[in-house]
Design an enzyme around this catalytic site. Structure first.
Site, PDB file in Angstrom:
ATOM      1  N   LYS A 121      52.509  63.094  42.985  1.00 18.25           N
ATOM      2  CA  LYS A 121      51.578  64.105  43.851  1.00 18.25           C
ATOM      3  C   LYS A 121      52.872  64.718  45.104  1.00 18.25           C
ATOM      4  CE  LYS A 121      49.224  65.817  47.535  1.00 18.25           C
ATOM      5  NZ  LYS A 121      49.635  66.226  48.556  1.00 18.25           N
ATOM      6  N   GLU A 158      50.178  72.221  53.352  1.00 18.02           N
ATOM      7  CA  GLU A 158      50.472  70.799  53.839  1.00 18.02           C
ATOM      8  C   GLU A 158      51.396  70.811  55.087  1.00 18.02           C
ATOM      9  OE1 GLU A 158      50.048  67.510  51.001  1.00 18.02           O
ATOM     10  OE2 GLU A 158      51.156  66.292  52.418  1.00 18.02           O
ATOM     11  N   ASP A 204      52.512  80.067  37.523  1.00 17.76           N
ATOM     12  CA  ASP A 204      51.314  79.595  37.576  1.00 17.76           C
ATOM     13  C   ASP A 204      51.481  77.866  37.955  1.00 17.76           C
ATOM     14  OD1 ASP A 204      49.049  78.376  36.568  1.00 17.76           O
ATOM     15  OD2 ASP A 204      48.753  79.705  34.792  1.00 17.76           O
ATOM     16  N   HIS A 241      54.127  62.692  59.498  1.00 16.10           N
ATOM     17  CA  HIS A 241      52.693  63.521  59.230  1.00 16.10           C
ATOM     18  C   HIS A 241      52.019  63.902  60.246  1.00 16.10           C
ATOM     19  CE1 HIS A 241      51.476  62.795  54.606  1.00 16.10           C
ATOM     20  NE2 HIS A 241      52.735  63.703  54.752  1.00 16.10           N
TER      21      HIS A 241
HETATM   22  C1  MEV Z   1      51.453  63.480  50.711  1.00 17.65           C
HETATM   23  O1  MEV Z   1      51.271  64.515  50.376  1.00 17.65           O
HETATM   24  C2  MEV Z   1      52.536  62.774  49.710  1.00 17.65           C
HETATM   25  C3  MEV Z   1      53.008  61.439  49.595  1.00 17.65           C
HETATM   26  O2  MEV Z   1      51.904  60.653  49.517  1.00 17.65           O
HETATM   27  C4  MEV Z   1      53.762  61.083  48.462  1.00 17.65           C
HETATM   28  C5  MEV Z   1      54.304  59.699  48.131  1.00 17.65           C
HETATM   29  O3  MEV Z   1      53.377  58.707  48.689  1.00 17.65           O
HETATM   30  O4  MEV Z   1      55.249  59.380  47.888  1.00 17.65           O
HETATM   31  C6  MEV Z   1      53.588  61.092  51.123  1.00 17.65           C
END
Ligand code: MEV
Length: 440
Positions: free
Chosen positions: A280, A85, A296, A393
């Site tokens: 995430k 990513e 792992d 991003h």
């Molecule tokens: C993207 O990989 C992760 C985010 O969505 C985490 C978040 O929203 O805190 C930017």
């Protein structure tokens, strides 16, 4: 047309590829080349990778990046990260730099206990089973000695074995619930071997136990396996600074930034939809280091998310508060990691990653990984409550779009320059590439 095949694993690598091409890519002349272009010229290295799994036909690359400037308990680290990513390593690095100037990360190990279970059926009363269990507990441990003696010598081994009555959920269902200390090993093989020995001792001792009737003598072992839920193998990482030092954003005062940050964290604590995305982001950092160090990541993911839901509601893994004008931000994560055994002894890049981290013990690696998760979350929240996530991003994604269009060096510099002043969107980049190409 898909078709089944028997004996696929016995075919040579070349024959496997031929079968795949014949079956799935009969009209694609590039397929074999795509598969083979990822082979390593070094035959020994390629063989090593071939043998990690069954039916290897090629290698699947992930970028291996480094996020420098992590100050953890006063020691500087450059953290290796394996991830596809685009914004993750950049975000980690930014976060590391931010906290480098504010005292760095502080971490501590809360506990290191790992868990394994023998799940079995016993057709009789709990009291009888319990007195049988008490009478054979020492034998369960003694019979596992050939497996545990080296670990025992190093100060680890079996911590305890308990009998658990689970008959409320399933008729006749009981568990041997065992706890282990596996030191610098992740311990999966060690724990599973101990459990299979416990299961065998349990079964055989029951067959000869005079206090049991015939039904009771016949213990049925369903399975013996470690648990990836390790809430007592816990690490904490945190950062602290005066609220006044949070002032990094031109559009928000330090206090506004701090307040908004706390609100964002409260939202993640309250709302599972937000919590999952929030976590995430944490796992972007965690998984990348776990993978780079040969651990792992599926085990870590499963355990961490169960931990996030331990009180019955899925909630945030990170927390923040402001008290007496001090901002604190912290994470607690369950994490069974190893720095010896498994891939750590085999994969040259994993060995390099561990060397870069000063050959950490498993406890040190737990702390580094927790920091990577906290840093990643800090970077995400910081972007979300200020510029929005897309700015960062899309800047990183710009490179992916340029690659997709096979932009040459000249085109790349022109487009990157253009998007220093313009908002990056997929269509804006495509338009800019087309304009540039039409002009030339
Ligand atoms: C993207 O990989 C992760 C985010 O969505 C985490 C978040 O929203 O805190 C930017």
């Amino acid at each position: 047309m898909s078709k089944s095949i028997s004996g696929f694993s016995k075919l040579s690598k070349q024959k496997k590829i031929e079968w795949i091409i014949d079956t799935y890519f009969p009209n694609n002349d590039d397929a074999a080349q795509i598969i083979k272009q990822y082979w390593n010229n070094d035959e020994i290295l390629q063989k090593l990778h071939d043998e990690f799994i069954e039916n290897t036909i090629t290698n699947y690359y992930l970028p291996f990046g480094v996020a420098p400037n992590f100050l953890i308990n006063g020691r500087l680290y450059a953290i290796p990260m394996a991830i596809e990513e685009s914004s993750v390593v950049a975000a980690a690095s930014k976060s590391a730099k931010f906290w480098l100037d504010r005292g760095g990360f502080k971490t501590k190990i809360i506990s290191t206990t790992k868990i394994g279970q023998v799940h079995f059926l016993f057709n009789g009363a709990y009291e009888k089973l319990n007195s049988f269990f008490k009478s054979i507990k020492h034998k369960l441990i003694d019979d596992a000695k050939p497996i545990t003696q080296n670990m025992d010598k190093r100060g680890g081994g079996i911590l305890d074995i308990e009998l658990r009555d689970k008959t409320q959920g399933l008729e006749n269902y009981y568990q041997l619930h065992a706890t282990f200390e596996t030191l610098d090993a992740m311990g999966a093989n060690f724990i599973n071997s101990c459990l299979e020995q416990f299961a065998s001792t349990l079964k055989h001792q029951a067959e000869d136990f005079e206090g049991f009737d015939d039904n009771e003598k016949n213990i049925q072992v369903i399975m013996s396996i470690l648990s990836n839920y390790v809430p007592d193998c816990l690490v904490r990482a945190e950062v602290n600074c005066p609220v006044a030092e949070l002032n990094e954003d031109k559009n928000l005062s330090a206090t506004e930034f701090g307040t908004k940050f706390i609100q964002a964290l409260k939202i993640a604590e309250l709302d599972p939809h937000r919590a999952v995305t929030h976590n995430k982001g944490v796992m972007n950092g965690v998984d990348a280091v776990v993978l780079a160090t040969g651990n792992d990541f599926r085990a870590i993911e499963a355990g961490v998310h169960a931990f996030a839901a331990r009180n019955g509601n899925y909630t945030s893994l990170t927390h923040a508060k402001i008290e007496n004008s001090m901002f604190s931000f912290w994470i607690e994560l369950p994490m069974a990691l190893g720095t010896v055994g498994g891939l750590t002894n085999l994969h040259p890049l994993v060995k390099l990653a561990l060397e870069m981290l000063h050959h950490p013990t498993a406890k040190e690696l737990m702390q580094i990984v927790a920091v990577a998760g906290l840093a990643q979350n800090f970077a995400a929240i910081r972007s979300l409550i200020t510029t929005g996530i897309q700015e960062g991003h899309m800047k990183m994604h710009l490179m992916n779009i340029l690659n997709q269009f096979h932009a040459n060096e000249e085109e790349r510099s022109a487009i990157v320059e253009h998007f220093k002043k313009n908002v990056v969107t997929h269509s804006a980049v495509v338009e800019a590439i087309n304009d540039l190409r039409n002009k030339n």
